[in-house]
Design a protein around this motif. Structure first.
Motif, PDB file in Angstrom:
ATOM      1  N   GLN A  67       0.827  -1.212   0.000  1.00 15.56           N
ATOM      2  CA  GLN A  67       0.000   0.000   0.000  1.00 15.56           C
ATOM      3  C   GLN A  67       0.858   1.257   0.000  1.00 15.56           C
ATOM      4  OE1 GLN A  67      -3.259   0.159  -0.585  1.00 15.56           O
ATOM      5  NE2 GLN A  67      -3.068  -2.053  -0.842  1.00 15.56           N
ATOM      6  N   LEU A  68       1.947   1.238   0.770  1.00 15.05           N
ATOM      7  CA  LEU A  68       2.850   2.390   0.770  1.00 15.05           C
ATOM      8  C   LEU A  68       3.479   2.590  -0.605  1.00 15.05           C
ATOM      9  CD1 LEU A  68       4.613   1.974   4.231  1.00 15.05           C
ATOM     10  CD2 LEU A  68       3.079   3.826   3.534  1.00 15.05           C
ATOM     11  N   LEU A  69       3.874   1.494  -1.245  1.00 12.84           N
ATOM     12  CA  LEU A  69       4.461   1.613  -2.574  1.00 12.84           C
ATOM     13  C   LEU A  69       3.433   2.104  -3.594  1.00 12.84           C
ATOM     14  CD1 LEU A  69       6.705  -1.566  -2.555  1.00 12.84           C
ATOM     15  CD2 LEU A  69       7.470   0.811  -2.606  1.00 12.84           C
ATOM     16  N   LYS A  70       2.187   1.713  -3.426  1.00 15.02           N
ATOM     17  CA  LYS A  70       1.131   2.225  -4.304  1.00 15.02           C
ATOM     18  C   LYS A  70       0.939   3.721  -4.088  1.00 15.02           C
ATOM     19  CE  LYS A  70      -1.650  -1.863  -5.025  1.00 15.02           C
ATOM     20  NZ  LYS A  70      -2.990  -2.436  -5.097  1.00 15.02           N
ATOM     21  N   GLN A  71       0.977   4.132  -2.823  1.00 14.32           N
ATOM     22  CA  GLN A  71       0.757   5.536  -2.499  1.00 14.32           C
ATOM     23  C   GLN A  71       1.903   6.413  -2.993  1.00 14.32           C
ATOM     24  OE1 GLN A  71       0.267   6.274   1.670  1.00 14.32           O
ATOM     25  NE2 GLN A  71       0.073   8.481   1.421  1.00 14.32           N
ATOM     26  N   PHE A  72       3.128   5.952  -2.777  1.00 13.82           N
ATOM     27  CA  PHE A  72       4.280   6.792  -3.095  1.00 13.82           C
ATOM     28  C   PHE A  72       4.942   6.463  -4.425  1.00 13.82           C
ATOM     29  CE2 PHE A  72       4.320   6.883   1.653  1.00 13.82           C
ATOM     30  CZ  PHE A  72       3.924   8.198   1.774  1.00 13.82           C
ATOM     31  N   GLY A  73       4.706   5.281  -4.942  1.00 16.77           N
ATOM     32  CA  GLY A  73       5.354   4.879  -6.185  1.00 16.77           C
ATOM     33  C   GLY A  73       4.430   5.002  -7.373  1.00 16.77           C
ATOM     34  N   SER A 114      11.819   2.742  13.427  1.00 21.58           N
ATOM     35  CA  SER A 114      10.564   3.482  13.299  1.00 21.58           C
ATOM     36  C   SER A 114      10.830   4.903  12.818  1.00 21.58           C
ATOM     37  CB  SER A 114       9.830   3.513  14.633  1.00 21.58           C
ATOM     38  OG  SER A 114       9.461   2.227  15.024  1.00 21.58           O
ATOM     39  N   PHE A 115      11.864   5.533  13.389  1.00 23.45           N
ATOM     40  CA  PHE A 115      12.206   6.885  12.977  1.00 23.45           C
ATOM     41  C   PHE A 115      12.622   6.928  11.515  1.00 23.45           C
ATOM     42  CE2 PHE A 115      15.689   9.874  12.133  1.00 23.45           C
ATOM     43  CZ  PHE A 115      14.968  11.061  12.175  1.00 23.45           C
ATOM     44  N   VAL A 116      13.465   6.011  11.101  1.00 25.78           N
ATOM     45  CA  VAL A 116      13.941   5.997   9.717  1.00 25.78           C
ATOM     46  C   VAL A 116      12.772   5.824   8.750  1.00 25.78           C
ATOM     47  CG1 VAL A 116      15.301   4.665   8.042  1.00 25.78           C
ATOM     48  CG2 VAL A 116      16.293   5.264  10.248  1.00 25.78           C
ATOM     49  N   VAL A 117      11.851   4.931   9.081  1.00 23.75           N
ATOM     50  CA  VAL A 117      10.687   4.716   8.212  1.00 23.75           C
ATOM     51  C   VAL A 117       9.830   5.972   8.159  1.00 23.75           C
ATOM     52  CG1 VAL A 117       8.537   3.413   7.983  1.00 23.75           C
ATOM     53  CG2 VAL A 117      10.667   2.213   8.477  1.00 23.75           C
ATOM     54  N   ALA A 118       9.549   6.574   9.321  1.00 23.48           N
ATOM     55  CA  ALA A 118       8.708   7.770   9.360  1.00 23.48           C
ATOM     56  C   ALA A 118       9.365   8.935   8.622  1.00 23.48           C
ATOM     57  CB  ALA A 118       8.407   8.152  10.802  1.00 23.48           C
ATOM     58  N   ALA A 119      10.651   9.155   8.885  1.00 23.67           N
ATOM     59  CA  ALA A 119      11.364  10.259   8.227  1.00 23.67           C
ATOM     60  C   ALA A 119      11.482  10.002   6.731  1.00 23.67           C
ATOM     61  CB  ALA A 119      12.746  10.436   8.850  1.00 23.67           C
ATOM     62  N   GLY A 120      11.728   8.764   6.355  1.00 21.34           N
ATOM     63  CA  GLY A 120      11.814   8.423   4.943  1.00 21.34           C
ATOM     64  C   GLY A 120      10.493   8.638   4.227  1.00 21.34           C
ATOM     65  N   ALA A 121       9.401   8.243   4.865  1.00 19.12           N
ATOM     66  CA  ALA A 121       8.081   8.436   4.264  1.00 19.12           C
ATOM     67  C   ALA A 121       7.772   9.926   4.116  1.00 19.12           C
ATOM     68  CB  ALA A 121       7.011   7.752   5.108  1.00 19.12           C
ATOM     69  N   LEU A 122       8.107  10.721   5.147  1.00 22.15           N
ATOM     70  CA  LEU A 122       7.881  12.162   5.069  1.00 22.15           C
ATOM     71  C   LEU A 122       8.727  12.783   3.960  1.00 22.15           C
ATOM     72  CD1 LEU A 122       6.607  14.753   6.201  1.00 22.15           C
ATOM     73  CD2 LEU A 122       8.559  14.888   7.765  1.00 22.15           C
ATOM     74  N   GLY A 123       9.991  12.409   3.906  1.00 20.43           N
ATOM     75  CA  GLY A 123      10.869  12.954   2.872  1.00 20.43           C
ATOM     76  C   GLY A 123      10.407  12.586   1.474  1.00 20.43           C
ATOM     77  N   PHE A 124      10.020  11.337   1.302  1.00 18.17           N
ATOM     78  CA  PHE A 124       9.596  10.890  -0.028  1.00 18.17           C
ATOM     79  C   PHE A 124       8.286  11.558  -0.433  1.00 18.17           C
ATOM     80  CE2 PHE A 124       7.754   7.896  -3.089  1.00 18.17           C
ATOM     81  CZ  PHE A 124       8.790   7.846  -4.002  1.00 18.17           C
ATOM     82  N   SER A 125       7.327  11.646   0.498  1.00 21.13           N
ATOM     83  CA  SER A 125       6.057  12.291   0.157  1.00 21.13           C
ATOM     84  C   SER A 125       6.264  13.776  -0.130  1.00 21.13           C
ATOM     85  CB  SER A 125       5.017  12.081   1.256  1.00 21.13           C
ATOM     86  OG  SER A 125       5.413  12.725   2.441  1.00 21.13           O
TER      87      SER A 125
END
Length: 156
Positions: A67-73, A114-125
């Motif tokens: 779902q994350l890959l669908k949202q961001f990719g 958890s931080f890396v995933v959250a920060a990565g998701a924020l940066g990518f979005s």
């Protein structure tokens, strides 16, 4: 040949003990039960149930990842079902091994992950949003046709 001992030269040290001592020893060992095959089948059933639960947990994680890959990719992205099943069945023993928890050596870094995933998701979005804003800005800038430019220049 002096170092060689003959069988007759070796004294056998046999402990002698009474039946009461044997009974006491057996009583101490009696806490451990004999092998019961029906119990082994239950353990195998529990193990297969744990493996199934582990595989289901992995599939859930893969579903969230998809779902994350669908949202961001890309909205049409999807994992190959057979590959996802293979990953789930391969990773399931890890869930059984660690009782459904992260391995202890990895659990100490749970917050960091958890931080890396959250920060990565924020940066990518954020990157995706900036890209979409630039596309939107480019669409707003409508170039004037050349004819209109010539008319404007001729009027001057």
């Amino acid at each position: 040949m002096e170092n060689e001992l003959e069988v007759n030269d070796i004294e056998l040290n046999e402990d002698t003990h009474t039946e009461a001592e044997e009974a006491a020893l057996l009583q101490q060992l009696g806490d451990e039960q004999d092998f019961d095959p029906s119990t082994a089948e239950i353990k195998t059933a529990d193990n297969s149930q744990a493996l199934a639960q582990g595989a289901a947990s992995v599939m859930a994680v893969l579903g969230v990842s998809e779902q994350l890959l669908k949202q961001f990719g890309h909205k049409d992205f999807a994992f190959d079902p057979s590959q996802a099943e293979n990953v789930a069945s391969t990773a399931a023993p890890l869930f059984v091994k660690y009782g459904g928890e992260m391995p202890p050596w990895l659990a100490q870094y749970k917050e960091e992950f958890s931080f890396v995933v959250a920060a990565g998701a924020l940066g990518f979005s954020s990157f995706q949003q900036i890209r979409m804003l630039k596309v939107s800005d480019a669409e707003k800038e409508v170039p004037q046709p050349e004819m209109e430019l010539e008319q404007v220049e001729g009027a001057e």
